[in-house]
Every structure is written in C-alpha cells, then in structure tokens.
Design an enzyme around this catalytic site. Structure first.
Site, short mmCIF file in Angstrom:
data_model
loop_
_atom_site.label_atom_id
_atom_site.label_comp_id
_atom_site.label_asym_id
_atom_site.label_seq_id
_atom_site.Cartn_x
_atom_site.Cartn_y
_atom_site.Cartn_z
N LYS A 32 0.85 -1.19 0.00
CA LYS A 32 0.00 0.00 0.00
C LYS A 32 0.89 1.24 0.00
CE LYS A 32 -1.72 2.23 3.48
NZ LYS A 32 -1.83 3.71 3.34
N ASP A 59 -3.33 4.32 -2.08
CA ASP A 59 -4.24 4.89 -1.08
C ASP A 59 -4.20 6.41 -1.19
OD1 ASP A 59 -5.94 5.14 1.06
OD2 ASP A 59 -4.38 4.81 2.58
N LEU A 60 -4.83 6.93 -2.24
CA LEU A 60 -4.76 8.36 -2.53
C LEU A 60 -5.94 9.14 -1.96
CD1 LEU A 60 -3.51 8.22 -6.22
CD2 LEU A 60 -2.18 8.33 -4.10
N LYS A 61 -7.00 8.43 -1.56
CA LYS A 61 -8.17 9.07 -0.94
C LYS A 61 -8.64 10.28 -1.77
CE LYS A 61 -7.08 7.62 3.80
NZ LYS A 61 -5.74 7.03 3.60
N LEU A 62 -8.89 10.04 -3.04
CA LEU A 62 -9.31 11.13 -3.92
C LEU A 62 -10.64 11.72 -3.46
CD1 LEU A 62 -8.45 9.44 -7.33
CD2 LEU A 62 -7.05 11.05 -6.02
N HIS A 63 -10.72 13.04 -3.48
CA HIS A 63 -11.93 13.73 -3.01
C HIS A 63 -11.99 15.10 -3.66
CE1 HIS A 63 -14.51 15.11 0.70
NE2 HIS A 63 -15.16 15.17 -0.44
N ASP A 64 -12.85 15.24 -4.66
CA ASP A 64 -12.98 16.50 -5.38
C ASP A 64 -14.29 16.43 -6.16
OD1 ASP A 64 -12.31 18.97 -6.81
OD2 ASP A 64 -10.23 18.52 -6.28
N PRO A 66 -16.75 15.53 -9.22
CA PRO A 66 -16.71 14.28 -10.00
C PRO A 66 -15.78 14.30 -11.20
CG PRO A 66 -18.96 14.76 -9.32
CD PRO A 66 -18.14 15.95 -8.92
N ASN A 67 -15.79 15.37 -11.97
CA ASN A 67 -14.96 15.43 -13.17
C ASN A 67 -13.47 15.36 -12.84
OD1 ASN A 67 -14.74 15.98 -16.15
ND2 ASN A 67 -13.62 17.75 -15.38
N THR A 68 -13.07 16.04 -11.78
CA THR A 68 -11.66 16.04 -11.39
C THR A 68 -11.22 14.67 -10.90
OG1 THR A 68 -11.73 18.39 -10.84
CG2 THR A 68 -9.97 17.10 -9.83
N THR A 115 -9.57 5.88 10.69
CA THR A 115 -9.45 5.17 11.97
C THR A 115 -8.83 6.03 13.06
OG1 THR A 115 -7.38 4.18 11.20
CG2 THR A 115 -9.39 2.87 10.94
N ARG A 175 -3.48 -3.65 14.69
CA ARG A 175 -2.32 -3.81 15.55
C ARG A 175 -2.31 -5.24 16.10
NH1 ARG A 175 -1.30 0.12 13.27
NH2 ARG A 175 -0.58 2.15 14.06
N ARG A 205 3.23 0.24 10.58
CA ARG A 205 4.27 0.36 11.61
C ARG A 205 4.62 -0.93 12.34
NH1 ARG A 205 1.78 5.93 13.94
NH2 ARG A 205 -0.01 5.08 12.81
#
Length: 224
Positions: A32, A59-64, A66-68, A115, A175, A205
């Site tokens: 990841k 794991d880029l967590k895209l959030h913008d 819709p088109n972007t 989390t 963990r 970790r």
C-alpha cells in the site's frame, strides 16, 4: 486472496521502501502506497515498487468534484494499481464517475471514516450519530454508487459485510496483540478483522518499524 496483508510503505526514502518490501515480500500479499510516498516519489516510485511483483494499492483518498476525480483516475491507469481509494463522503456522483473512469482491473473502494477519528471528532465536524452509523450510511451509498467496496475499521467491518455480502473490504489501523496503538483510536488485531470479513488487512508500523520486519511480517501471517 492467499495473503490479505498489504504492507503500508509510507517511508520518506525510496531506497528504504524498496529494501523493506524486498525483505518482507514472501510474507505479505501486496503493498500500500499512500499520500506521503506518492507525493515524494510519484509514478517513478510506484513503478519501482511494482517491480517487486506484488499488487500495488494506491491509497490516494481522492476527493474532489466528480470530473476532477474521474480525470485523476484516468491519469493513474498507467500505474495499473490493484486498488485505489476515494472518499465516500464525496457523494454518489463522484463515486460513480470514479468507478467508471478506473482501470478494468482496479478495485475502487470508498473511505468511510478514518481510523484516527472517534465520535467526538465526528461531532466537531457537524456529523451526528455514532461512528458505526456514519460508516454504515457511507457504505450503503458506496454500494449504490457501484464501488467495489469500502475502507472501514475492524469495529465496523462485520456489520458492513453482513449488509454487503459480496463487497471488498479494506481494514486499516490494525495492531497485533500487545503492540502500541499509536495515533489510532479504533483498532483490532489482524485475525479479528479477517474473521469479521476483511478482504485486505493494511499493516504498516508493526512491520515497518519492527526491529526485524521480516520476522514481524511472518508472525502476523502465521496468525491468519
């Protein structure tokens, strides 16, 4: 998936990331790569890690808008990731467009709730209800939007799995028994998460900062 463990490789030096992945590759099922790694090393870094032969989870967590987000998905086709994350709170249209723009062999999963957050954190951002309520709402929305699955904590994965039988569920913040929880607030062991329906176990970790990363990865693998 024979080994559901994906090693989180958010380390600042590319050479260190490659060396660590080489050490543990026999005892994990994938790698990841998150924002720290991607911002530091970009596509070149992803290509370097992909040469090890393990599936790559971006794991880029895209959030913008819709088109972007759709354009960003198209831009990473060349990297051939096995999994990419977007934020489920971006809404149904964003999720639909992200999935439509993703590569044929890429699973798109929606992040429900980080989390590192708890109920007080939700309230501070204007979201009512419990973390469980919030995760279930967003998981239902992600399912309706056609995503492959969601990211959720081990505390919610059983309920989400019960609601979405054929979903693909990524569980971070894990963990091993007796280890330091660090900045995570809602943690379970890898075995517990797997038993409750997790498809992918994200572990960083406890392996990357262990005195002997290979032994740590082997020990976690043995519990599964």
């Amino acid at each position: 998936m024979s080994n559901p463990v994906y090693l989180a490789l958010d380390v600042p030096r590319l050479r260190d990331a490659v060396d660590l992945a080489e050490k543990v590759k026999a005892h994990v099922g994938g790698i990841k790569l998150g924002l720290e790694f991607f911002n530091a090393h970009g596509a070149h870094g992803v290509h370097m890690l992909s040469q090890i032969g393990l599936p790559i989870f971006l794991d880029l967590k895209l959030h913008d808008i819709p088109n972007t987000v759709a354009a960003a998905m198209q831009a990473i086709h060349v990297l051939e990731p096995s999994i990419v994350t977007i934020h489920a709170c971006g809404g149904r249209a964003m999720m639909e467009d992200a999935k439509a723009a993703a590569g044929e062999h890429t699973k798109v999963v929606g992040v429900t709730m980080l989390t590192s957050l708890d109920e007080r954190d939700l309230a501070a951002t204007g979201v009512g209800g419990t973390p469980h309520d919030h995760v279930m709402r967003l998981a239902d929305l992600a399912h309706k939007a056609g995503l492959d699955g969601v990211v959720c904590s081990g505390h919610e994965v059983k309920a989400v799995h019960d609601q979405w039988k054929d979903g693909f569920f990524v569980v971070p913040g894990l963990r091993p028994e007796g280890s330091d929880v660090g900045d995570q607030k809602r943690v379970v062991t890898p075995r517990q998460a797997r038993d409750h329906g997790a498809s992918v176990l994200v572990i960083g970790r406890p392996i990357s900062r262990a005195e002997d990363p290979e032994a740590a990865a082997r020990a976690i693998e043995a519990t599964l």
